[in-house]
Design an enzyme around this catalytic site. Structure first.
Site, PDB file in Angstrom:
ATOM      1  CB  SER A  48      -0.916   0.005   1.232  1.00  0.00           C
ATOM      2  OG  SER A  48      -0.158   0.285   2.408  1.00  0.00           O
TER       3      SER A  48
ATOM      4  CB  SER B 125       0.382   3.645   4.594  1.00  0.00           C
ATOM      5  OG  SER B 125       1.292   2.613   4.897  1.00  0.00           O
TER       6      SER B 125
ATOM      7  CB  SER C 298      -0.921   6.276   7.052  1.00  0.00           C
ATOM      8  OG  SER C 298      -0.372   5.377   7.984  1.00  0.00           O
TER       9      SER C 298
END
Length: 263
Positions: free
Chosen positions: A41, A43, A211
């Site tokens: 991801s 984040s 996040s």
């Protein structure tokens, strides 16, 4: 015929032994030294990008039951332990979901941590933040999961340029790293004051508006405070990176990120 069968049986047994020892050695290596980790991801952008592949240094903080695959090490607490430092990029086992996460450790036991309009405050003092230009990336699906990036200049059409404000944040111990920002009015850009309990840590993603970290309670899908026992290791260096949906798409490899130190 009997000799042929005997040779075949002996060959099969040698193969089984070879596989057994290979798996045993790989398991010991993974448990004691380094664990592979693939970034799924965004984040931690732009420190870590989707598709970065790294090895987690499991010797950095000692060992807990989470050092073993599936959390099966037969002991509690930590052995051969050493304390993480503020600013370390850490991999840890989520206290509820049992998944492995990667974030930046910013709060030590006893610290107070707060966000005010997108600025991080530690023990009541704002950290130093300096503008560092704009982070740009194409607005398209990223990695095997096919996520689209979030953009400060939204809406952005497919294939357009997605932009986020980039700054350099310097923590009280002098560790500096990039952070990205989309808005200072997001759900966690201004927070209550968190007091980090003894034996636990406070973590944030460098891509602050994308996040789920210690600003979000575990009951709400966040991380909350991270117990020391849940630390798996420290991320020190990117080994390989691919921007595509498969590592076999050679044209999407990022050679400039191979063997890059993580700061």
């Amino acid at each position: 015929m009997a000799k042929t069968d005997e040779k075949a049986g002996g060959g099969l047994w040698e193969t089984v032994k070879t596989i057994f020892w290979a798996l045993l050695i790989a398991g010991v290596f993974r448990t004691l030294f380094f664990q592979p980790f693939w970034i799924p991801s965004g984040s931690m952008k732009d420190t870590l990008l989707i598709g970065d592949f790294l090895f987690v240094n499991k010797m950095a903080y000692g060992y807990s039951r989470y050092s073993c695959p599936f959390g099966i090490c037969p002991f509690s607490g930590r052995i051969l332990s050493s304390e993480p430092e503020r600013g370390d990029v850490v991999v840890f086992r989520h206290p509820v979901s049992n998944s492995d996460y990667i974030k930046r450790l910013v709060g030590l036991p006893g610290d107070t941590v707060q966000m005010r309009e997108g600025v991080l405050y530690i023990n009541g003092a704002p950290v130093e933040v300096e503008p560092a230009g704009i982070f740009k990336e194409p607005y398209q699906k990223q990695g095997p999961m096919g996520y689209y990036p979030e953009c400060e200049n939204a809406p952005v059409g497919i294939g357009g340029t997605c932009m986020k404000g980039r700054s350099v944040e310097t923590l009280p111990n002098g560790v500096s790293h990039d952070i990205l920002n989309i808005t200072d009015r997001g759900a966690r850009d201004t927070t209550p004051v968190y007091t980090v309990p003894e034996g636990e840590y406070f973590v944030l993603g460098d891509n602050r508006d994308n996040s789920r970290d210690s600003r979000y309670a575990q009951a709400n899908g966040g991380v909350g405070f991270v117990p020391a026992e849940n630390l798996i290791g420290r991320a020190d260096r990117i080994m390989f990176s691919s921007a595509g949906r498969s590592l076999f798409f050679i044209w999407t490899w990022r050679p400039d990120r191979f063997f890059k130190a993580i700061e």
